[in-house]
Write a protein that holds these residues in place. Structure first.
Motif, PDB file in Angstrom:
ATOM      1  N   ARG A 181     -37.626  -2.259 -63.283  1.00 48.28           N
ATOM      2  CA  ARG A 181     -37.888  -1.803 -61.918  1.00 48.28           C
ATOM      3  C   ARG A 181     -38.921  -2.721 -61.284  1.00 48.28           C
ATOM      4  O   ARG A 181     -39.945  -3.037 -61.885  1.00 48.28           O
ATOM      5  CB  ARG A 181     -38.388  -0.356 -61.942  1.00 48.28           C
ATOM      6  CG  ARG A 181     -38.671   0.217 -60.568  1.00 48.28           C
ATOM      7  CD  ARG A 181     -39.245   1.620 -60.659  1.00 48.28           C
ATOM      8  NE  ARG A 181     -38.213   2.637 -60.742  1.00 48.28           N
ATOM      9  CZ  ARG A 181     -38.165   3.569 -61.670  1.00 48.28           C
ATOM     10  NH1 ARG A 181     -39.082   3.597 -62.638  1.00 48.28           N
ATOM     11  NH2 ARG A 181     -37.218   4.480 -61.663  1.00 48.28           N
ATOM     12  N   GLU A 225     -34.368   6.944 -65.833  1.00 47.05           N
ATOM     13  CA  GLU A 225     -35.747   6.765 -66.283  1.00 47.05           C
ATOM     14  C   GLU A 225     -35.788   6.288 -67.730  1.00 47.05           C
ATOM     15  O   GLU A 225     -36.637   5.471 -68.106  1.00 47.05           O
ATOM     16  CB  GLU A 225     -36.535   8.066 -66.125  1.00 47.05           C
ATOM     17  CG  GLU A 225     -36.693   8.527 -64.679  1.00 47.05           C
ATOM     18  CD  GLU A 225     -37.297   7.441 -63.788  1.00 47.05           C
ATOM     19  OE1 GLU A 225     -38.186   6.693 -64.258  1.00 47.05           O
ATOM     20  OE2 GLU A 225     -36.876   7.342 -62.626  1.00 47.05           O
ATOM     21  N   GLY A 249     -39.165  -0.977 -56.198  1.00 45.71           N
ATOM     22  CA  GLY A 249     -38.153   0.012 -55.829  1.00 45.71           C
ATOM     23  C   GLY A 249     -36.734  -0.426 -56.102  1.00 45.71           C
ATOM     24  O   GLY A 249     -35.780   0.262 -55.703  1.00 45.71           O
ATOM     25  N   ASP A 258     -33.639   2.041 -56.477  1.00 41.75           N
ATOM     26  CA  ASP A 258     -33.793   3.124 -57.453  1.00 41.75           C
ATOM     27  C   ASP A 258     -33.614   4.498 -56.828  1.00 41.75           C
ATOM     28  O   ASP A 258     -33.571   5.506 -57.538  1.00 41.75           O
ATOM     29  CB  ASP A 258     -35.128   3.024 -58.197  1.00 41.75           C
ATOM     30  CG  ASP A 258     -36.336   3.168 -57.289  1.00 41.75           C
ATOM     31  OD1 ASP A 258     -36.156   3.362 -56.063  1.00 41.75           O
ATOM     32  OD2 ASP A 258     -37.470   3.093 -57.796  1.00 41.75           O
ATOM     33  N   GLN A 259     -33.510   4.579 -55.493  1.00 38.03           N
ATOM     34  CA  GLN A 259     -33.186   5.836 -54.830  1.00 38.03           C
ATOM     35  C   GLN A 259     -31.781   5.829 -54.224  1.00 38.03           C
ATOM     36  O   GLN A 259     -31.341   6.837 -53.663  1.00 38.03           O
ATOM     37  CB  GLN A 259     -34.207   6.121 -53.710  1.00 38.03           C
ATOM     38  CG  GLN A 259     -35.644   6.196 -54.190  1.00 38.03           C
ATOM     39  CD  GLN A 259     -35.857   7.290 -55.216  1.00 38.03           C
ATOM     40  OE1 GLN A 259     -35.418   8.425 -55.030  1.00 38.03           O
ATOM     41  NE2 GLN A 259     -36.521   6.956 -56.314  1.00 38.03           N
ATOM     42  N   LEU A 260     -31.094   4.694 -54.347  1.00 41.47           N
ATOM     43  CA  LEU A 260     -29.787   4.545 -53.684  1.00 41.47           C
ATOM     44  C   LEU A 260     -28.624   4.392 -54.658  1.00 41.47           C
ATOM     45  O   LEU A 260     -27.465   4.383 -54.238  1.00 41.47           O
ATOM     46  CB  LEU A 260     -29.810   3.319 -52.751  1.00 41.47           C
ATOM     47  CG  LEU A 260     -30.841   3.353 -51.621  1.00 41.47           C
ATOM     48  CD1 LEU A 260     -30.819   2.033 -50.843  1.00 41.47           C
ATOM     49  CD2 LEU A 260     -30.565   4.517 -50.682  1.00 41.47           C
ATOM     50  N   TRP A 261     -28.909   4.266 -55.963  1.00 41.71           N
ATOM     51  CA  TRP A 261     -27.833   4.005 -56.917  1.00 41.71           C
ATOM     52  C   TRP A 261     -26.766   5.100 -56.899  1.00 41.71           C
ATOM     53  O   TRP A 261     -25.576   4.828 -57.069  1.00 41.71           O
ATOM     54  CB  TRP A 261     -28.398   3.868 -58.336  1.00 41.71           C
ATOM     55  CG  TRP A 261     -29.201   5.048 -58.809  1.00 41.71           C
ATOM     56  CD1 TRP A 261     -30.552   5.197 -58.734  1.00 41.71           C
ATOM     57  CD2 TRP A 261     -28.700   6.253 -59.388  1.00 41.71           C
ATOM     58  NE1 TRP A 261     -30.936   6.422 -59.239  1.00 41.71           N
ATOM     59  CE2 TRP A 261     -29.819   7.091 -59.649  1.00 41.71           C
ATOM     60  CE3 TRP A 261     -27.428   6.714 -59.722  1.00 41.71           C
ATOM     61  CZ2 TRP A 261     -29.691   8.352 -60.222  1.00 41.71           C
ATOM     62  CZ3 TRP A 261     -27.298   7.972 -60.294  1.00 41.71           C
ATOM     63  CH2 TRP A 261     -28.419   8.772 -60.539  1.00 41.71           C
ATOM     64  N   SER A 262     -27.183   6.348 -56.647  1.00 39.55           N
ATOM     65  CA  SER A 262     -26.220   7.456 -56.710  1.00 39.55           C
ATOM     66  C   SER A 262     -25.172   7.382 -55.601  1.00 39.55           C
ATOM     67  O   SER A 262     -24.092   7.966 -55.726  1.00 39.55           O
ATOM     68  CB  SER A 262     -26.954   8.800 -56.644  1.00 39.55           C
ATOM     69  OG  SER A 262     -27.670   8.915 -55.430  1.00 39.55           O
ATOM     70  N   ASP A 263     -25.483   6.645 -54.503  1.00 41.48           N
ATOM     71  CA  ASP A 263     -24.518   6.536 -53.406  1.00 41.48           C
ATOM     72  C   ASP A 263     -23.215   5.878 -53.862  1.00 41.48           C
ATOM     73  O   ASP A 263     -22.164   6.092 -53.249  1.00 41.48           O
ATOM     74  CB  ASP A 263     -25.114   5.712 -52.255  1.00 41.48           C
ATOM     75  CG  ASP A 263     -26.292   6.419 -51.586  1.00 41.48           C
ATOM     76  OD1 ASP A 263     -26.503   7.614 -51.868  1.00 41.48           O
ATOM     77  OD2 ASP A 263     -27.006   5.762 -50.803  1.00 41.48           O
ATOM     78  N   GLN A 316     -30.850  11.297 -63.132  1.00 40.70           N
ATOM     79  CA  GLN A 316     -32.136  10.619 -62.988  1.00 40.70           C
ATOM     80  C   GLN A 316     -32.832  10.457 -64.333  1.00 40.70           C
ATOM     81  O   GLN A 316     -33.508   9.444 -64.582  1.00 40.70           O
ATOM     82  CB  GLN A 316     -33.037  11.386 -62.022  1.00 40.70           C
ATOM     83  CG  GLN A 316     -34.301  10.637 -61.623  1.00 40.70           C
ATOM     84  CD  GLN A 316     -34.009   9.331 -60.894  1.00 40.70           C
ATOM     85  OE1 GLN A 316     -33.109   9.269 -60.052  1.00 40.70           O
ATOM     86  NE2 GLN A 316     -34.763   8.274 -61.214  1.00 40.70           N
TER      87      GLN A 316
END
Length: 688
Positions: A429, A419, A432, A398-403, A415
């Motif tokens: 979710r 959400e 994480g 959930d913190q890496l999808w934008s890569d 974001q």
């Protein structure tokens, strides 16, 4: 060029030299630059890209699937396949095509032994990426180059944003930036289009290649006529240019069917092409047309793109397309033989059509071509891509999808969408990690998430079949409307009688009948409408400007009548407000989107019941000049309001917060720049 290619270009193709476009493109492509190649239809763009890419493939000893060739239409892929297959075979390389009509066994063979070059669509790429039967990393690990044909057609709607997002995911799977080569007809902002195509690679070396070759620079042969009715258009087409091959463009499927039936009544060998005919029916028509000399093919915009239908003598346009760019694409279908000019005969039906056609030709005469502008705020595509990535990977951080999108602009501030997808159950979710939720499976999960692959919404249509062979598809409203006698349909230029309807499977079985009387109907398709620049060119025509083409006597008389009717409603320095029969009407000559924006901006000063018109707005009927000028002074421009029901046409809107979905639609209906310009113009008041 690789020596083997050079040999075959000279001896097999019989070319004594390359075109300027092909010479200019070759060196830059082999240096690894991103590129946009601009040329009219049949201008040699395919070879300009293919020959240097094949040269790199051989000299650098590429192996595996290294090149993707992406087209907007399956028919265009099928048309290009044998040509590219031939070129690649000279070097012992192979080419395959992959789209929805390719058999499962053929796709399995491609996966077992990937070709050097794969021809496909963005939707088929998406289907590969989310499929559990495809090892995406193995298949895409050798990718180096992506060729995007008809890139301007992608960029003007959401398929372009979808394509860019998929290319960024392929970039990550391949582990390297992919060289991007776009092929396009003439556009008004080529450098912007190239930068858009580069996606996250903006800043890489890139160039636009668009050399004049003399033929495209030659003055085309254009004529405008005013014929009044479709029946009159059929009579004229039947009488003119006998013995020649003619392509007629219409602005609707219904008109294609009606005109084709009328032409056949006049004894003209006629073929049809539109999106609701079956692929087999279109292919048969296009193949027969290519092999026939004295004939006509009647088409919607489906033949505007670069499908090869042989050497054309004439292009005929009923009414006018909505843009100069589209007109140039259609005009480019002719003039392919040396020493023959490009040509087009425009046949306007009613007076409004004549004014639109004259305005378009006037705008064309100034050298203007519309900038290609991708639709703003593609938030629904962001939502679709997040769900597709979760399917592709099984789960994603959930913190890496934008890569996965490498900073591509629509994903920079997404974001809030993530959400919402979690809160609404589209994503779940856990620890994480994000993965596809039950709501997404319920909404999009049918037939292996097929609804998630395409970003456009197709209207519901019934398949029309004769002896189990599909002829095409039709609006179901034709099957439910009252009918006094046998229910007759008009499809593929013929009349059919409905035998029975399979309502559950959306199928209609028909038999051919002699004579006429069949009806054709489809839901009206959305379009951008008249632009600000086109509306102002129409105003110039009313003010006395004649477009720089031949005008028949009928066209001249029609324009004289139009100038008489509209003469008091135009002035070169601004706009006109008139009171007529109790109504106060503001003649803005601003186009559909600008007028929609102006109506929202004016609020209670405008009539909310009026449908958006390209040329005018109805105002509150108690307005006078003094009240008006005081009210519009320093008025801030507002975006148009959107009916909640309009969200049905925005696919994946359910995967967005309602306010974001509505704001996306509002931004796409607006032309704030033109609206502000009109508000700043002086208004002349004529209170009769």
């Amino acid at each position: 060029m690789h020596p083997t290619l050079a040999y075959h270009v000279t001896n097999t193709l019989g070319w004594s030299q390359l075109r300027p476009l092909q010479v200019a493109a070759g060196e830059a492509i082999q240096h690894g630059e991103d590129m946009l190649l601009l040329a009219p239809t049949a201008g040699g763009k395919t070879e300009a890209a293919a020959f240097p890419i094949l040269t790199m493939m051989e000299e650098q000893r590429w192996s595996g699937l290294t090149v993707l060739y992406i087209c907007p239409l399956k028919a265009l892929l099928n048309n290009l396949h044998p040509r590219l297959e031939r070129y690649a075979a000279w070097l012992g390389r192979d080419v395959a095509v992959w789209h929805g009509d390719i058999s499962t066994s053929r796709k399995q063979a491609i996966l077992r032994n990937p070709p050097d070059i794969l021809l496909t669509t963005p939707e088929s790429l998406e289907a590969m990426l989310i499929s559990t039967k495809v090892d995406q990393r193995r298949l895409m690990r050798d990718l180096r180059v992506v060729v995007v044909d008809e890139v301007h057609a992608f960029a003007r709607d959401d398929r372009g944003w979808h394509l860019l997002a998929v290319l960024e995911r392929l970039h990550r799977l391949a582990g390297r930036p992919l060289q991007r080569v776009g092929l396009s007809a003439t556009v008004g902002n080529p450098q912007d289009l190239l930068s858009w195509l580069q996606g996250s690679g903006v800043g890489r070396r890139a160039q636009v290649v668009s050399p004049e070759d003399g033929q495209s620079a030659a003055q085309p042969d254009l004529e405008l006529d005013h014929v009044g009715t479709v029946s009159n258009a059929a009579k004229l087409i039947a009488a003119l240019h006998r013995g020649e091959k003619r392509l007629v463009f219409c602005d609707s499927k219904q008109m294609v069917e009606e005109l084709s039936a009328l032409l056949r009544e006049h004894g003209v060998t006629t073929f049809l092409s539109h999106a609701s005919l079956s692929a087999q029916e279109r292919h048969r028509a296009e193949e027969a047309f290519e092999q026939t000399r004295d004939c006509v093919i009647v088409s919607t915009s489906t033949l505007e793109l670069g499908i090869d239908i042989g050497d054309l003598d004439r292009v005929i346009q009923i009414n006018a397309p909505w843009s100069v760019a589209s007109f140039l694409q259609r005009l480019g279908r002719t003039g392919r033989r040396s020493n023959t000019p490009r040509n087009c005969l425009l046949l306007a039906l009613d007076h409004d059509d004549l004014l639109s056609a004259a305005g378009l030709l006037q705008l064309w005469g100034t050298g203007y071509v519309e900038p290609t502008q991708p639709p703003p705020q593609p938030r629904h595509i962001v939502a679709q891509q997040l769900l597709a990535l979760a399917l592709q990977e099984g789960r994603v951080g959930d913190q890496l999808w934008s890569d996965w999108w490498n900073g591509l602009e629509p994903f920079e501030d997404a974001q809030e969408i993530v959400e919402f997808l979690v809160s609404a159950g589209f994503l779940e979710r856990d620890g994480g990690m994000l993965f596809v939720g039950t709501k997404a499976e319920q909404r999009f999960g049918r037939q292996h998430f097929r609804d998630l692959v395409a970003v456009f919404t197709a209207p519901p249509e019934f398949a029309v079949l004769h002896k189990n062979a599909e002829i095409g598809r039709m609006d179901p409203g034709l099957l439910t409307a009252q009918s006094a006698g046998p229910r007759l349909l008009l499809l593929a230029g013929r009349t059919w009688q409905v035998d029975w309807v399979d309502w559950k499977r959306r199928r209609c079985f028909v038999d051919p009948v002699e004579g006429t009387g069949g009806e054709a109907r489809w839901p009206s398709s959305a379009f951008g409408g008249t632009s600000f620049r086109l509306a102002r060119a129409m105003r110039d025509v009313v003010l006395g400007a004649d477009p720089p083409v031949r005008l028949t006597q009928r066209a001249r008389r029609g324009l004289e009548r139009i100038r008489g009717e509209y003469g008091d409603l135009v002035h070169a320095g601004g706009t006109v407000v008139v009171r007529e029969e109790g109504d106060v009407v503001w003649w803005t000559w601003a186009g559909h989107r600008a007028n929609a924006t102006l109506r929202a901006t004016l609020g209670p000063l405008s009539d909310p019941a009026q449908r958006t018109d390209a040329l005018n707005l109805r105002l509150r009927n108690d307005l006078d000049a003094q009240t008006w000028r005081r009210a519009v002074q320093n008025l801030p421009v507002l975006l148009p309001e959107v009916d909640q029901r309009a969200l049905n046409g925005l696919k994946f809107s359910a995967a967005l917060p309602a306010d974001l979905a509505l704001d996306t639609l509002r931004s796409r209906m607006a032309d704030a720049v033109s609206a502000a310009h009109v508000l700043g113009e002086p208004a002349r008041f004529l209170m009769r």
